[in-house]
Design a protein around this motif. Structure first.
Motif, PDB file in Angstrom:
ATOM      1  N   THR A 299       0.911  -1.142   0.020  1.00 28.29           N
ATOM      2  CA  THR A 299       0.085  -0.128   0.061  1.00 28.29           C
ATOM      3  C   THR A 299       0.932   1.148  -0.051  1.00 28.29           C
ATOM      4  O   THR A 299       2.175   0.998  -0.273  1.00 28.29           O
ATOM      5  CB  THR A 299      -0.866   0.132   1.304  1.00 28.29           C
ATOM      6  OG1 THR A 299      -2.029   1.178   1.130  1.00 28.29           O
ATOM      7  CG2 THR A 299      -0.277   0.068   2.469  1.00 28.29           C
ATOM      8  N   TYR A 300       0.342   2.553   0.217  1.00 21.02           N
ATOM      9  CA  TYR A 300       1.072   3.512   0.214  1.00 21.02           C
ATOM     10  C   TYR A 300       0.704   4.596   1.394  1.00 21.02           C
ATOM     11  O   TYR A 300      -0.518   4.218   2.013  1.00 21.02           O
ATOM     12  CB  TYR A 300       1.099   4.336  -1.228  1.00 21.02           C
ATOM     13  CG  TYR A 300      -0.341   4.868  -1.547  1.00 21.02           C
ATOM     14  CD1 TYR A 300      -0.953   5.853  -1.333  1.00 21.02           C
ATOM     15  CD2 TYR A 300      -1.058   3.863  -2.425  1.00 21.02           C
ATOM     16  CE1 TYR A 300      -2.071   6.081  -1.766  1.00 21.02           C
ATOM     17  CE2 TYR A 300      -2.171   4.178  -2.882  1.00 21.02           C
ATOM     18  CZ  TYR A 300      -2.990   5.400  -2.616  1.00 21.02           C
ATOM     19  OH  TYR A 300      -4.152   5.878  -2.952  1.00 21.02           O
ATOM     20  N   GLY A 301       1.373   5.382   1.773  1.00 23.66           N
ATOM     21  CA  GLY A 301       1.043   6.445   2.771  1.00 23.66           C
ATOM     22  C   GLY A 301       0.464   7.844   2.251  1.00 23.66           C
ATOM     23  O   GLY A 301       0.346   8.071   0.992  1.00 23.66           O
ATOM     24  N   ALA A 302       0.113   8.629   3.038  1.00 17.55           N
ATOM     25  CA  ALA A 302      -0.482  10.053   2.847  1.00 17.55           C
ATOM     26  C   ALA A 302       0.569  10.890   2.033  1.00 17.55           C
ATOM     27  O   ALA A 302      -0.060  11.762   1.379  1.00 17.55           O
ATOM     28  CB  ALA A 302      -0.746  10.594   4.151  1.00 17.55           C
ATOM     29  N   ASP A 303       1.700  10.841   1.833  1.00 18.91           N
ATOM     30  CA  ASP A 303       2.714  11.648   1.235  1.00 18.91           C
ATOM     31  C   ASP A 303       3.030  11.067  -0.084  1.00 18.91           C
ATOM     32  O   ASP A 303       3.423  11.649  -1.041  1.00 18.91           O
ATOM     33  CB  ASP A 303       4.098  11.748   1.883  1.00 18.91           C
ATOM     34  CG  ASP A 303       3.812  12.582   3.051  1.00 18.91           C
ATOM     35  OD1 ASP A 303       2.917  13.554   3.250  1.00 18.91           O
ATOM     36  OD2 ASP A 303       4.768  12.474   4.073  1.00 18.91           O
ATOM     37  N   ASP A 402       5.861   7.132  -1.096  1.00 20.95           N
ATOM     38  CA  ASP A 402       5.693   6.801   0.021  1.00 20.95           C
ATOM     39  C   ASP A 402       4.918   5.306   0.043  1.00 20.95           C
ATOM     40  O   ASP A 402       3.671   5.330   0.479  1.00 20.95           O
ATOM     41  CB  ASP A 402       4.798   7.733   0.642  1.00 20.95           C
ATOM     42  CG  ASP A 402       4.511   7.528   2.287  1.00 20.95           C
ATOM     43  OD1 ASP A 402       5.396   6.683   2.778  1.00 20.95           O
ATOM     44  OD2 ASP A 402       3.749   8.134   2.958  1.00 20.95           O
ATOM     45  N   ALA A 403       5.604   4.207  -0.201  1.00 23.25           N
ATOM     46  CA  ALA A 403       5.086   3.144  -0.536  1.00 23.25           C
ATOM     47  C   ALA A 403       5.902   2.034  -0.030  1.00 23.25           C
ATOM     48  O   ALA A 403       6.881   2.295   0.539  1.00 23.25           O
ATOM     49  CB  ALA A 403       4.763   2.723  -2.129  1.00 23.25           C
ATOM     50  N   GLY A 404       5.083   0.779   0.145  1.00 21.76           N
ATOM     51  CA  GLY A 404       5.898  -0.346   0.661  1.00 21.76           C
ATOM     52  C   GLY A 404       4.957  -1.548   1.034  1.00 21.76           C
ATOM     53  O   GLY A 404       3.773  -1.535   0.446  1.00 21.76           O
ATOM     54  N   VAL A 405       5.345  -2.350   1.809  1.00 22.31           N
ATOM     55  CA  VAL A 405       4.689  -3.602   2.106  1.00 22.31           C
ATOM     56  C   VAL A 405       4.414  -4.039   3.691  1.00 22.31           C
ATOM     57  O   VAL A 405       5.515  -3.841   4.194  1.00 22.31           O
ATOM     58  CB  VAL A 405       5.299  -4.803   1.376  1.00 22.31           C
ATOM     59  CG1 VAL A 405       6.750  -5.075   1.583  1.00 22.31           C
ATOM     60  CG2 VAL A 405       4.292  -6.049   1.173  1.00 22.31           C
ATOM     61  N   PHE A 406       3.425  -4.478   3.769  1.00 19.95           N
ATOM     62  CA  PHE A 406       3.100  -5.191   5.211  1.00 19.95           C
ATOM     63  C   PHE A 406       3.558  -6.577   5.195  1.00 19.95           C
ATOM     64  O   PHE A 406       2.867  -7.363   4.278  1.00 19.95           O
ATOM     65  CB  PHE A 406       1.775  -4.940   5.790  1.00 19.95           C
ATOM     66  CG  PHE A 406       1.451  -3.737   6.265  1.00 19.95           C
ATOM     67  CD1 PHE A 406       1.859  -3.001   7.640  1.00 19.95           C
ATOM     68  CD2 PHE A 406       0.869  -2.739   5.644  1.00 19.95           C
ATOM     69  CE1 PHE A 406       1.731  -2.064   7.984  1.00 19.95           C
ATOM     70  CE2 PHE A 406       0.384  -1.508   6.053  1.00 19.95           C
ATOM     71  CZ  PHE A 406       0.781  -0.969   7.248  1.00 19.95           C
ATOM     72  N   CYS A 407       4.209  -7.193   5.988  1.00 15.46           N
ATOM     73  CA  CYS A 407       4.778  -8.370   5.697  1.00 15.46           C
ATOM     74  C   CYS A 407       4.216  -9.163   7.152  1.00 15.46           C
ATOM     75  O   CYS A 407       4.762  -8.829   8.407  1.00 15.46           O
ATOM     76  CB  CYS A 407       6.445  -8.710   5.800  1.00 15.46           C
ATOM     77  SG  CYS A 407       7.074  -8.132   4.418  1.00 15.46           S
ATOM     78  N   CYS A 408       3.339 -10.098   7.015  1.00 14.14           N
ATOM     79  CA  CYS A 408       2.799 -10.327   8.012  1.00 14.14           C
ATOM     80  C   CYS A 408       2.796 -12.138   8.170  1.00 14.14           C
ATOM     81  O   CYS A 408       2.993 -12.923   7.065  1.00 14.14           O
ATOM     82  CB  CYS A 408       1.065 -10.248   7.820  1.00 14.14           C
ATOM     83  SG  CYS A 408       0.498  -8.485   7.251  1.00 14.14           S
ATOM     84  N   THR A 409       2.644 -12.682   9.506  1.00 17.12           N
ATOM     85  CA  THR A 409       3.001 -13.893   9.386  1.00 17.12           C
ATOM     86  C   THR A 409       1.634 -14.456  10.409  1.00 17.12           C
ATOM     87  O   THR A 409       1.524 -13.827  11.315  1.00 17.12           O
ATOM     88  CB  THR A 409       4.253 -14.320  10.267  1.00 17.12           C
ATOM     89  OG1 THR A 409       5.582 -13.682   9.740  1.00 17.12           O
ATOM     90  CG2 THR A 409       4.417 -15.837  10.589  1.00 17.12           C
ATOM     91  N   LYS A 410       1.298 -15.633   9.701  1.00 15.85           N
ATOM     92  CA  LYS A 410       0.113 -16.257  10.800  1.00 15.85           C
ATOM     93  C   LYS A 410       0.420 -17.040  11.923  1.00 15.85           C
ATOM     94  O   LYS A 410       1.581 -18.129  11.749  1.00 15.85           O
ATOM     95  CB  LYS A 410      -0.780 -17.048   9.847  1.00 15.85           C
ATOM     96  CG  LYS A 410      -1.966 -17.755  10.216  1.00 15.85           C
ATOM     97  CD  LYS A 410      -2.725 -18.608   9.365  1.00 15.85           C
ATOM     98  CE  LYS A 410      -3.893 -19.288   9.592  1.00 15.85           C
ATOM     99  NZ  LYS A 410      -4.581 -20.016   9.080  1.00 15.85           N
TER     100      LYS A 410
END
Length: 410
Positions: A299-303, A402-410
């Motif tokens: 996703t990305y952020g406000a900037d 202002d972008a990136g990725v959330f890396c989530c582990t179950k």
């Protein structure tokens, strides 16, 4: 007096094998304006106008109305756009061929049923009617593909991070042999085209054994690509090409038709903020992940790209490039809170990058591809807007990412 490099209306019509009346009609309808009009009112056209006429004639041949065509094409001299546009039109032609083959099959089956059973199968007739009324979905697909192409093109040309977004996403996937992988909202399959290119090249200078084994990595995996658009899936299938490791399925992120704990890795690349129910999409991603599996959602952020929003607002304060602030639905600032109920570990990784844009055309195409109200105010003032953006880009136009990725582990 004729200018060098320009064709008179008659010459232009002759080159395209259409009547002068047709050229005048397209001018009157506002979909093909001449590049130059002299003092006496004579109209002259260029090779760029001829490329635009090619688009108009092809789309008209495919069954689109002039109102549709006016919305589907843009007056641009950018060669990258023209190349992408031709590729998209090629896919549209292929879609139309597939559609006509289905229509042919439905007609033959209906005719055969009448001959053998002396009755009409109304379900087949309804299916035939549906198949012959697909122009609206093809138009939407064309516009979606054009928009995706315009957005990717701007980043591809002018990103200061030379690694590139898709290679960076792949790096953070940590792909391993034998993985079961799901990408939701796969679009035109660009990520996996990059993966095939990356893993089919031996870029390691010492030719280590690990790199020599790279071409086989994807073939050991099972990769399911989903999207809500059947047209996007067709584009992805064509772009990726043959490979038993890939499967395709039309579905929503909020209702994944897969068993619990099926996948080692689930991807949602710039998708969640489009979902009607973001929390349900996260819940579904967690459900289909195996224990210890990973969910990557970008996703990305406000900037993000704030200078572009400011640019169009300076031209016309009524313009809003996104009808919804998508990052407010799911973005860098609130994403961890939304994901936390469904995953044990949530980390944000930023993609360090910016744009330096020296050319107006790709920037204009990016602006026109946005999900806001810009076309309502820009298309009738396109020459003026192009001149405005050109002045802004002559010395290089800097854009924050202002972008990136959330890396989530179950």
């Amino acid at each position: 007096m004729k200018k060098e490099g320009y064709y008179s209306s008659g010459q232009f019509a002759g080159m395209a094998h259409v009547t002068l009346r047709t050229i005048r009609y397209y001018d009157k309808q506002g979909i093909l304006k001449p590049s130059f009009v002299n003092e006496s009112g004579a109209r002259f056209y260029t090779d760029e106008d001829f490329a635009r006429l090619q688009q108009i004639l092809l789309l008209k041949y495919l069954g689109f109305s002039l109102d549709d065509i006016r919305e589907m094409i843009v007056d641009t001299k950018d060669l990258h756009y023209m190349q992408n546009s031709l590729n998209i039109q090629l896919n549209l032609v292929r879609d139309r061929i597939e559609q006509m083959q289905l229509v042919e099959k439905a007609i033959l089956e209906t005719s055969d049923a009448i001959n053998k059973q002396h009755s009409i199968d109304w379900s087949r007739m309804l299916n035939l009617i549906h198949l012959t009324g697909m122009e609206e979905s093809l138009k939407k697909q064309y516009q979606n593909a054009s928009n995706i192409s315009a957005r990717i093109n701007l980043h591809r040309l002018y990103s200061q991070n030379k690694q590139g977004w898709f290679p960076w996403i792949l790096e953070n996937c940590h792909l391993a042999p034998g993985m079961n992988i799901l990408e939701t909202g796969c679009g035109d399959g660009t990520l996996w085209c990059e993966a095939k290119k990356q893993f089919s090249q031996n870029n390691c200078p010492d030719h280590t054994k690990a790199h020599n084994q790279q071409p086989d990595l994807l073939k050991t995996c099972s990769i399911m690509l989903t999207d809500i658009s059947e047209g996007m899936l067709r584009d992805a299938r064509r772009a990726i090409g043959d490979g038993d490791e890939f499967s395709f399925r039309e579905c929503f992120c909020e209702a994944l038709p897969f068993a619990d704990e099926s996948f080692d890795l689930v991807l949602a690349n710039h998708v969640l903020f489009y979902c009607s129910d973001v929390t349900q999409a996260c819940r579904e991603a967690a459900r289909v992940l195996k224990p210890g599996g990973r969910f990557l959602c970008s996703t990305y952020g406000a900037d993000h790209m704030k200078e572009i929003s400011r640019l169009v607002s300076d031209f016309d304060s009524r313009i809003v490039l996104s009808a919804d602030c998508l990052y407010e639905r799911f973005g860098r600032e609130n994403g961890a809170e939304i994901l936390a109920p469904y995953f044990n570990d949530v980390k944000w990784l930023s993609y360090e990058d910016s744009l330096l844009v020296p050319d107006a055309e790709p920037l204009i195409l990016y602006i026109l591809s946005c999900h806001g109200n810009q076309n309502q105010y820009l298309l009738d003032h396109f020459a003026e807007f192009r001149s405005f953006v050109k002045k802004k880009t002559d010395a290089g136009f800097s854009v924050t990412k202002d972008a990136g990725v959330f890396c989530c582990t179950k």
